[in-house]
Design a protein around this motif. Structure first.
Motif, PDB file in Angstrom:
ATOM      1  N   UNK A 352       0.847  -1.190   0.000  1.00 47.30           N
ATOM      2  CA  UNK A 352       0.000   0.000   0.000  1.00 47.30           C
ATOM      3  C   UNK A 352       0.887   1.247   0.000  1.00 47.30           C
ATOM      4  N   UNK A 353       1.954   1.189   0.781  1.00 54.33           N
ATOM      5  CA  UNK A 353       2.896   2.314   0.825  1.00 54.33           C
ATOM      6  C   UNK A 353       3.600   2.489  -0.513  1.00 54.33           C
ATOM      7  N   UNK A 354       4.006   1.395  -1.124  1.00 59.32           N
ATOM      8  CA  UNK A 354       4.648   1.478  -2.435  1.00 59.32           C
ATOM      9  C   UNK A 354       3.690   2.086  -3.460  1.00 59.32           C
ATOM     10  N   UNK A 355       2.415   1.712  -3.382  1.00 60.85           N
ATOM     11  CA  UNK A 355       1.404   2.264  -4.296  1.00 60.85           C
ATOM     12  C   UNK A 355       1.318   3.778  -4.143  1.00 60.85           C
ATOM     13  N   UNK A 356       1.309   4.263  -2.907  1.00 60.77           N
ATOM     14  CA  UNK A 356       1.269   5.712  -2.689  1.00 60.77           C
ATOM     15  C   UNK A 356       2.571   6.373  -3.129  1.00 60.77           C
ATOM     16  N   UNK A 357       3.661   5.683  -2.992  1.00 61.86           N
ATOM     17  CA  UNK A 357       4.956   6.211  -3.473  1.00 61.86           C
ATOM     18  C   UNK A 357       4.903   6.426  -4.979  1.00 61.86           C
ATOM     19  N   UNK A 358       4.287   5.482  -5.675  1.00 61.45           N
ATOM     20  CA  UNK A 358       4.258   5.528  -7.136  1.00 61.45           C
ATOM     21  C   UNK A 358       3.191   6.473  -7.665  1.00 61.45           C
TER      22      UNK A 358
END
Length: 404
Positions: A352-358
């Motif tokens: 989920x954090x990676x998704x927000x990073x991207x």
């Protein structure tokens, strides 16, 4: 003899001394330790030092994890573990009601102990230390699986239904959860290290699916007992339409099934209704918040409630974007959750954090805070989110996109 373990890694971000963060505080630099050694004794942190300064305790096992960045075990603040058997069985991308209709078609299928166990073991293996699980049934199955896998767990026992029989001795606990708690009380004392009830709180499902009386009772019980109250809030356009006008696809699906024939729309948006019912405030965790506008986000922040974002689930269902930037701009305490396998590809909250990073260009500093100290604050977990001396030594490996 004590169990001594030394973990070596390229980098360690321990979060030691870090407080929950909001707004611009989320972006403050985090201390990192390069060529790090994390020393654990009996599963608890003894110290975190550079490898050059480390003197492994006598008899300690040394594990060199190589070129990785370590952080405290992360928290999945919102999940539906009991529905893990529905992976791949629901409809995505056509809106909330289409997904919900496909979900309802499978709800009579028995829960799968195997799927629940696999889900818990997978979360633990990927560095999740605690999960906030939302369920009205399957309580014992999920609790046993979580504890066997080493996961900490908070059970949000959500009442679903507008016209369910309101039994004074049970409300606000859902009947199936209350029955599981009573069975747990009847077990021999020798079998109980920590009673199941200590990990459970009553909760509501949502404003459009749980009777207002039950929502208020659950909120009051949690406030009186110093526990966190949680509910789904402002998740989809269909929810907003239903509460405002009593019409739309969700109204058509639920009329006469979940909504009583005499049910009338309150004529209010979700947050306004939640405020009117006294559900918001410190100690409340609202989940999703996709449909909150900027003014409502300001109201949410002022109330003291926390917000759990589930960005991949929202994207898969086509209900909108998780409002990360708006929450940051309005100083809302945010954390992250995966929802469940009926609306997500896996239960790895780091993604989920990676998704927000991207998608939002959110920096690792902010995202790691959401995964650790903020989630611990939102769920009131005093011994979670930091690798400090004396605290549990649960850790995770950060994905490259979140590494320091």
């Amino acid at each position: 003899m004590s169990d001594r373990l030394v973990i070596r890694a390229r980098t360690l971000v321990s979060m030691a001394g870090e407080a929950p963060a909001r707004g611009e505080q989320l972006f403050a630099p985090l201390r990192k330790l390069d060529d790090a050694a994390l020393v654990l004794v009996d599963g608890r942190v003894e110290e975190a030092v550079s490898w050059k300064r480390c003197s492994p305790p006598p008899g300690a096992e040394v594990r060199d994890l190589g070129d990785v960045c370590l952080a405290p075990a992360v928290v999945n603040a919102h999940c539906h573990v009991q529905l893990s058997h529905l992976a791949g069985k629901t409809r995505w991308g056509a809106g909330f009601t289409a997904w919900l209709e496909s979900l309802i078609a499978h709800l009579r299928e028995p829960l799968s102990a195997e799927a629940i166990t696999e889900a818990c073991e997978d979360m633990a293996a990927r560095g999740t230390g605690h999960v906030g699980d939302f369920a009205g049934e399957g309580l014992s199955l999920v609790d046993d699986a979580a504890r066997r896998s080493g996961l900490g767990i908070t059970h949000f026992c959500e009442w679903f239904g507008m016209d369910a029989p309101f039994i004074d001795a049970v409300r606000p606990w859902p009947p199936r959860c209350r029955a599981a708690l009573e069975q747990d009380e009847e077990r021999p004392v020798a079998d109980i290290s920590v009673p199941l009830e200590a990990r459970c709180v009553p909760a509501g499902h949502a404003l459009y699916s749980t009777a207002p009386e039950v929502l208020r009772d659950a909120r009051q019980w949690c406030a009186a007992n110093g526990r966190v109250f949680a509910l789904h809030l402002a998740e989809s356009p269909e929810e907003t339409e239903l509460l405002l006008s009593g019409s739309g696809p969700l109204a058509e699906l639920y009329q006469g099934i979940v909504l009583p024939d005499d049910w009338q729309a309150p004529g209010m948006r979700p947050l306004a209704l939640a405020m009117k019912l006294g559900l918001m405030g410190a100690g409340t965790l609202a989940v999703h918040g996709v449909q909150l506008d900027a003014q409502e986000m300001t109201v949410l922040a002022a109330s003291g409630a926390a917000l759990c974002l589930c960005p991949r689930s929202n994207s898969h269902l086509g209900v909108g974007e998780a409002p990360f930037l708006s929450a940051v701009e309005n100083n809302v305490l945010c954390c992250l959750g995966t929802d469940g396998l009926s609306s997500n590809t896996d239960l790895d909250v780091r993604k989920e954090a990676v998704f927000l990073r991207e998608t939002c260009d959110a920096p690792p500093e902010a995202l790691l805070r959401l995964l650790t100290v903020n989630a611990a604050e939102a769920l009131r977990l005093p011994c979670t989110g930091r690798l400090e001396p004396g605290q549990p030594g649960s850790f995770c490996v950060l994905p490259e996109a979140l590494s320091f």
